[in-house]
Design a protein around this motif. Structure first.
Motif, PDB file in Angstrom:
ATOM      1  N   LEU A  37      -6.739   6.512  -5.359  1.00 19.12           N
ATOM      2  CA  LEU A  37      -7.549   5.318  -5.559  1.00 19.12           C
ATOM      3  C   LEU A  37      -8.708   5.605  -6.508  1.00 19.12           C
ATOM      4  O   LEU A  37      -8.978   4.832  -7.438  1.00 19.12           O
ATOM      5  N   ARG A 102      -3.817  -0.999  -7.625  1.00 16.73           N
ATOM      6  CA  ARG A 102      -4.990  -0.687  -6.800  1.00 16.73           C
ATOM      7  C   ARG A 102      -5.074  -1.615  -5.599  1.00 16.73           C
ATOM      8  O   ARG A 102      -5.317  -1.178  -4.473  1.00 16.73           O
ATOM      9  N   ILE A 110      -6.020   3.209   2.947  1.00 16.56           N
ATOM     10  CA  ILE A 110      -6.161   4.516   2.280  1.00 16.56           C
ATOM     11  C   ILE A 110      -6.412   5.645   3.267  1.00 16.56           C
ATOM     12  O   ILE A 110      -6.548   6.789   2.863  1.00 16.56           O
TER      13      ILE A 110
END
Length: 112
Positions: A37, A102, A110
């Protein structure tokens, strides 16, 4: 006698080196979702260079199927939209596609 001791010591040192090399693990580079990320955000913001992009997409991510899928998608984006320019490495369309990647990563979480 000195020759025998020298040969014995040489053999022991050589055997120790061989044993150490046989039991040494190869280094493993593993990128996690947070790092991926961060790399995507740097590319989108124009803060990453070509080397950082190569590190981000250059290694298979077999430990995380989602990351591997996103990495392959990034490679596909690179084929059509990569400019290698400064500060942005991609065209506007490429940057938008990276933003979509993204968003998908953020939606999946995440912390996994």
């Amino acid at each position: 006698m000195t020759l025998l001791v020298t040969l014995l010591l040489s053999f022991c040192v050589f055997a120790l080196i061989i044993w150490g090399l046989m039991h040494m693990r190869t280094p493993r580079f593993r990128i996690d979702r947070k790092d991926f990320l961060k790399g995507l955000e740097d590319v989108i913001a124009g803060q990453a260079d070509d080397n950082e992009w190569r590190v981000l997409i250059g290694y298979p991510m077999r430990h995380d199927p989602l990351l591997e899928q996103l990495r392959l998608e990034c490679l596909e984006i690179e084929e059509g939209e990569y400019t290698g320019g400064s500060p942005y490495l991609f065209t506007d369309a490429g940057l938008e596609r990276l933003r979509q990647v993204r968003r998908r990563l953020l939606a999946a979480g995440i912390d996994k």
